[in-house]
Design a protein around this motif. Structure first.
Motif, PDB file in Angstrom:
ATOM      1  N   TRP B  12      -6.522 -22.315   3.544  1.00 12.46           N
ATOM      2  CA  TRP B  12      -6.340 -21.185   2.636  1.00 12.46           C
ATOM      3  C   TRP B  12      -7.386 -20.121   2.874  1.00 12.46           C
ATOM      4  N   LYS B  13      -8.602 -20.569   3.202  1.00  8.43           N
ATOM      5  CA  LYS B  13      -9.675 -19.621   3.527  1.00  8.43           C
ATOM      6  C   LYS B  13      -9.282 -18.816   4.763  1.00  8.43           C
ATOM      7  N   THR B  69      -3.227 -13.243   2.649  1.00  8.96           N
ATOM      8  CA  THR B  69      -3.592 -11.849   2.895  1.00  8.96           C
ATOM      9  C   THR B  69      -4.005 -11.591   4.331  1.00  8.96           C
ATOM     10  N   ALA B  70      -4.470 -12.630   5.040  1.00 13.24           N
ATOM     11  CA  ALA B  70      -4.897 -12.435   6.434  1.00 13.24           C
ATOM     12  C   ALA B  70      -3.683 -12.243   7.305  1.00 13.24           C
ATOM     13  N   GLN B 120       6.427  -0.617  10.430  1.00 15.71           N
ATOM     14  CA  GLN B 120       6.060  -1.564   9.387  1.00 15.71           C
ATOM     15  C   GLN B 120       5.288  -2.708  10.030  1.00 15.71           C
ATOM     16  N   GLU B 121       4.519  -3.378   9.250  1.00 17.96           N
ATOM     17  CA  GLU B 121       3.846  -4.558   9.782  1.00 17.96           C
ATOM     18  C   GLU B 121       4.289  -5.767   8.961  1.00 17.96           C
ATOM     19  N   PRO B 122       5.470  -6.297   9.349  1.00 19.16           N
ATOM     20  CA  PRO B 122       5.920  -7.459   8.576  1.00 19.16           C
ATOM     21  C   PRO B 122       4.979  -8.637   8.832  1.00 19.16           C
ATOM     22  N   THR B 123       4.704  -9.390   7.834  1.00 20.22           N
ATOM     23  CA  THR B 123       3.807 -10.519   8.050  1.00 20.22           C
ATOM     24  C   THR B 123       4.587 -11.785   8.384  1.00 20.22           C
ATOM     25  N   THR B 124       5.916 -11.708   8.311  1.00 19.28           N
ATOM     26  CA  THR B 124       6.679 -12.932   8.571  1.00 19.28           C
ATOM     27  C   THR B 124       8.115 -12.575   8.952  1.00 19.28           C
TER      28      THR B 124
END
Lengths: 116, 199
Positions: B12-13, B69-70, B120-124
């Motif tokens: 998670w970190k 968030t990363a 866009q910067e999709p994260t997934t």
């Protein structure tokens, strides 16, 4: 398809409904939900775990949460179905019954293989 | 099982999950695992397949909650790819406009090249299916598309549900699907003959 993964696949479509069903009236924390599911008849939830699913339900507003202090321990997160969650549950139960009926009808003539 | 929770904390970190949220998740997970152990229940029963892969378990959970968030490696590559493709499309669009002007025609209001998407910067690549039940058909279609999904609708009647609203959907809200997957909506059509229609 391996038996366990087929079971997992089959449950994928209804596990959210099962979770909502066990927290419709009485809130519960994670492991408590697992126990309620087992008591109600769902022996295992397959290869997944309920945590990511609970996370999605919370994110989509289908469950509400609050933290409750436990005796001697840290506060635990309790989940309960939200009004939207309740609606989703009843619609979903209807859809499940429809599908179950249809699939049962198609599979009715099939003789299950008896494992040795 | 304390090492399992520790591994989750670390993941998670790495994923940039806010400390407070990660602590909550770790607390709840620990308590659940302890209780299960005390009752003689195997960890697999609590964690499923995740029991053998704490990093994957932690990541799935955090993703599902929407608290990552990363930015993972792959999305940076994808963002670069989208920027590159957009540049090519832009160039193609500009070339088309210039060519048309050269032929003496007024540049058309809309170019034949597709509109340049905002980078866009999709994260997934996966999408959590939103809950459309009860929404109007128009809103539901717009929201579904905005979520990156395709949508098909089926009119269901007679029904006592308010005409033009979503009665049910497949997949169910909360299901994780790939971008571009289809969300099927069942829309309330005509009410039964003996009820009033809404204006």
């Amino acid at each position: 398809m391996a038996a366990e993964s087929r079971r997992t696949q089959m449950l994928k479509g209804v596990l959210d409904l099962c979770l909502l069903a066990v927290i419709e009236d009485e809130p519960a924390y994670g492991y408590e939900m697992t126990k309620r599911l087992r008591d109600r008849g769902l022996s295992t939830v397959g290869e997944g775990s309920i945590y990511p699913l609970l996370g999605r339900l919370e994110r989509d507003g289908l469950v509400e949460t609050h933290r409750v202090a436990s005796d001697g321990g840290p506060p635990r997160k309790y989940y309960r179905a939200s009004p939207v969650g309740r609606r989703t549950l009843s619609e979903g139960a209807l859809a499940w019954r429809e599908v179950r009926g249809e699939v049962d009808a198609v599979l009715a003539p099939v003789e299950p293989e008896v494992k040795a | 099982m304390s090492t399992f929770v520790e591994e989750c904390r670390r993941e998670w970190k790495r994923l940039g999950v806010p400390d407070l949220i990660a602590e909550e998740m770790a607390t709840d997970l620990s308590a659940d695992l302890e209780e299960a152990e005390a009752e003689g229940v195997a960890a697999e029963h609590v964690l499923g397949g995740g029991a053998s892969d704490p990093r994957r378990f932690a990541a799935d959970w955090a993703q599902a909650r929407g608290v990552v968030t990363a930015q993972p490696e792959t999305s940076r590559r994808r963002a670069w790819l989208i920027a590159a493709v957009s540049a090519v499309v832009l160039a193609a669009g500009a070339a088309t406009a210039i060519a048309l002007l050269a032929v003496g025609q007024t540049a058309p209001k809309t170019l034949t090249a597709p509109a340049v998407p905002t980078v866009q910067e999709p994260t997934t690549v996966s999408v959590t299916v939103p809950n459309m039940i009860g929404q109007t058909e128009t809103d539901a279609i717009a929201e579904t598309r905005a979520a990156g999904l395709r949508v098909t609708t089926v009119l269901v009647s007679p029904t006592s549900q308010r005409s033009g609203t979503v009665i049910s959907q497949l997949p169910a809200p909360g299901t994780v699907v790939s971008r571009g997957a289809t969300l099927r909506l069942r829309i309330a059509g005509q009410p039964p003959a003996n009820t009033k229609t809404h204006p």
